[in-house]
Design a protein around this motif. Structure first.
Motif, short mmCIF file in Angstrom:
data_model
loop_
_atom_site.label_atom_id
_atom_site.label_comp_id
_atom_site.label_asym_id
_atom_site.label_seq_id
_atom_site.Cartn_x
_atom_site.Cartn_y
_atom_site.Cartn_z
N VAL A 222 -11.77 -2.55 5.61
CA VAL A 222 -11.51 -3.99 5.61
C VAL A 222 -10.07 -4.28 5.24
N LEU A 223 -9.57 -3.59 4.20
CA LEU A 223 -8.20 -3.81 3.75
C LEU A 223 -7.20 -3.38 4.81
N ARG A 224 -7.44 -2.22 5.42
CA ARG A 224 -6.47 -1.67 6.38
C ARG A 224 -6.49 -2.41 7.71
N LYS A 225 -7.69 -2.69 8.22
CA LYS A 225 -7.84 -3.16 9.59
C LYS A 225 -8.05 -4.66 9.73
N LEU A 226 -8.39 -5.35 8.66
CA LEU A 226 -8.69 -6.77 8.77
C LEU A 226 -7.76 -7.65 7.94
N VAL A 227 -7.57 -7.31 6.66
CA VAL A 227 -6.83 -8.18 5.76
C VAL A 227 -5.38 -8.35 6.21
N PHE A 228 -4.68 -7.25 6.46
CA PHE A 228 -3.26 -7.35 6.79
C PHE A 228 -3.00 -7.99 8.15
N PRO A 229 -3.78 -7.69 9.19
CA PRO A 229 -3.60 -8.46 10.44
C PRO A 229 -3.81 -9.95 10.27
N LEU B 169 0.83 -1.20 0.00
CA LEU B 169 0.00 0.00 0.00
C LEU B 169 0.86 1.25 0.00
N ASP B 170 0.26 2.36 -0.38
CA ASP B 170 0.91 3.66 -0.28
C ASP B 170 0.65 4.20 1.12
N THR B 171 1.67 4.13 1.99
CA THR B 171 1.47 4.50 3.39
C THR B 171 1.22 5.98 3.59
N THR B 172 1.56 6.82 2.60
CA THR B 172 1.27 8.24 2.72
C THR B 172 -0.21 8.54 2.55
N GLN B 173 -0.95 7.58 1.98
CA GLN B 173 -2.39 7.74 1.79
C GLN B 173 -3.14 6.53 2.37
#
Length: 504
Positions: free
Chosen positions: A404-411, A393-397
């Protein structure tokens, strides 16, 4: 409307006040991260290599680890400076576009004076660019300062190490719980495969027919259920858990050292390690490198600290305290016991002791890996999650991506592979060797050195020589970096020799 921007207004987003902590809390976090099960392998390695050689090696490797920790801090400050400079240029361009044509020349000159003067060469000035306010993971630093091949090598090394660490930690905790809960293994059983098929309890009946491996799996799933949810949050949320287990660590170390001293006073030295035995050097090296590893998680632990002015000094104190603990543990264990287990706590296994107090102490020490790794696991899992986000992902944005992608998929993709691996495979000794040696050398020595060399060159070209990085490593001369790279080559040779010696 006329707008005038200056460097004083340029501030990177910082952690909320409630998410910050003092430098001493940060040092507790770092202490917890470093002092794990690697410390429990030191007494046996210490005895094999000899007390003189081991003392010199442990102090030297502590110094090397500290040097590379300062490289990580310097690189993180450089990355903050780059992000600030890019934001400043964006603000300046927008400011110029909004000005009237008649004011353009004067305002451009004014803005140039406010924004660009600190970037030119000349007398050294305190920098407002270099800071540690924004958490920038090693993956983001690699994206900023390394080329494509360097980034690929970095992410491969980091993911192998962190996934391996999570697998090792979860298996070690589950096996420790299994050994405490289940009955003692008979002395005539020597094959590890046979251990797994033994009944957990020395009793007959369907209700108690569970094998040791069944108990291991139940303990493993319980451990993930207890610590896995922390990967959905930030490291600050583990604050009270960190304090609790810090107390447990200090208590466990104090008990092991005190019991060893008591044995030395009562029975005299039972172990007689030599002063120097270079044949034990590869094993000692592997134990020491693993015992001082913290570099992969430093950014997440440092950025929330308030008052970072003397961070390097406080970090050196942390390393000195850890080294003293290690030396006390290793010296007392090497001389108090005639035969040392590879995992030191196994010298204090629970027995049918008539003294209830001693039996409680023995159970507590047997569960020591559970206390230590239960706090290290969330920190490493969060570090892996953040770096996976940096990779894909682009961490600046980051906020622009869906929840779902930010808080669920990566964990989930952080914790599921270690669960699957350790659920079906209890013996991960091969993974331990590979993770703690080759990948460990890359994370602790190679990557911080390559990152800091590239970061210095990048920031010098971008900001100029006149801007001072107040978080610059005291080992900034290029000869130190060359020395680290040469030492890394020696490390790889030592580890390879150790693996082949055990194989053949």
């Amino acid at each position: 409307m006329r707008r005038v921007w200056s460097v004083r207004r340029l501030r990177m987003p910082q952690a909320e006040a409630g998410d910050q902590y003092s430098v001493w809390v940060g040092l507790v976090y770092i202490f917890n991260l470093i002092v794990g099960t690697g410390a429990l392998t030191l007494p046996a390695a210490f005895a094999r290599a000899g007390w003189g050689l081991s003392t010199i090696s442990l102090v030297f490797l502590a110094f090397m680890s500290f040097m590379n920790a300062t490289y990580v801090i310097e690189t993180m400050a450089c990355a903050n400076a780059v992000f600030k400079w890019k934001r400043l240029q964006f603000i300046k361009r927008n400011s110029i576009e909004d000005h009237d044509a008649d004011e353009d020349a004067s305002m451009s000159h004014h803005s140039h004076g406010d924004l660009e003067d600190p970037l030119v060469c000349g007398d050294s000035i305190p920098s407002r660019y270099y800071s540690l306010d924004k958490r920038i993971e090693l993956g983001e630093m690699a994206n900023l300062f390394l080329n494509k091949m360097g980034r690929t090598m970095f992410y491969c090394t980091l993911c192998v190490y962190l996934y391996g660490d999570l697998s090792i930690y979860s298996a070690a905790v589950a096996k420790s719980i299994m050994d405490v809960v289940c009955s003692t293994v008979p002395s005539n059983v020597t094959n590890a495969t046979d251990w797994d098929n033994l009944p957990c309890f020395n009793a007959t009946g369907t209700a108690l027919s569970y094998t040791r491996f069944d108990c291991y799996r139940v303990a493993l799933l319980t451990f993930f259920a207890a610590t896995g949810p922390f990967v959905f949050f930030n490291v600050q949320k583990t604050k009270y858990l960190q304090f609790f287990t810090t107390g447990m660590r200090w208590l466990a170390f104090a008990i092991m050292i005190s019991m060893a001293i008591h044995l030395l006073i009562g029975h005299g030295p039972q172990g007689r390690p030599p002063a120097f035995d270079f044949t034990g050097m590869p094993t000692l090296f592997g134990a020491c490198v693993y015992s001082f590893m913290c570099h992969h998680s430093l950014p997440g632990l440092i950025s929330p600290i308030r008052g970072k002015n003397r961070l390097g000094f406080h970090l050196a104190l942390d390393y000195a305290l850890i080294s003293i603990f290690y030396l006390l543990l290793a010296y007392t264990g090497a001389f108090a016991f005639k035969n040392l287990n590879d995992l030191y706590t196994l010298n204090f296994v629970p027995t049918d002791n008539e003294n209830i107090f001693l039996e409680i102490v023995e159970y507590f020490l047997a569960l020591f890996p559970v206390f230590t790794l239960s706090t290290s696991f969330p920190i490493i899992a969060i570090t892996l999650r953040n770096n996976l986000q940096s990779l894909f992902l682009d961490t600046t944005q980051l906020e622009s991506y869906n929840f779902v992608l930010r808080k669920l998929v990566f964990p989930i993709i952080t914790v599921v592979p270690p669960i699957l691996l350790t659920y079906f495979l209890e013996d991960i000794s091969v993974l331990i060797k590979f993770t703690g040696s080759y990948a460990g050398t890359g994370i602790q020595y190679l990557m911080p050195t390559f990152l800091v060399i590239s970061a210095r060159r990048h920031c010098t070209n971008l900001l100029g020589l006149g801007v001072v990085n107040r978080y610059k490593s005291p080992f900034s001369h290029i000869s130190w970096a060359i020395f680290v790279l040469l030492w890394s080559f020696v490390c790889v040779v030592l580890v390879t020799v150790n693996i082949f010696e055990k194989k053949f």
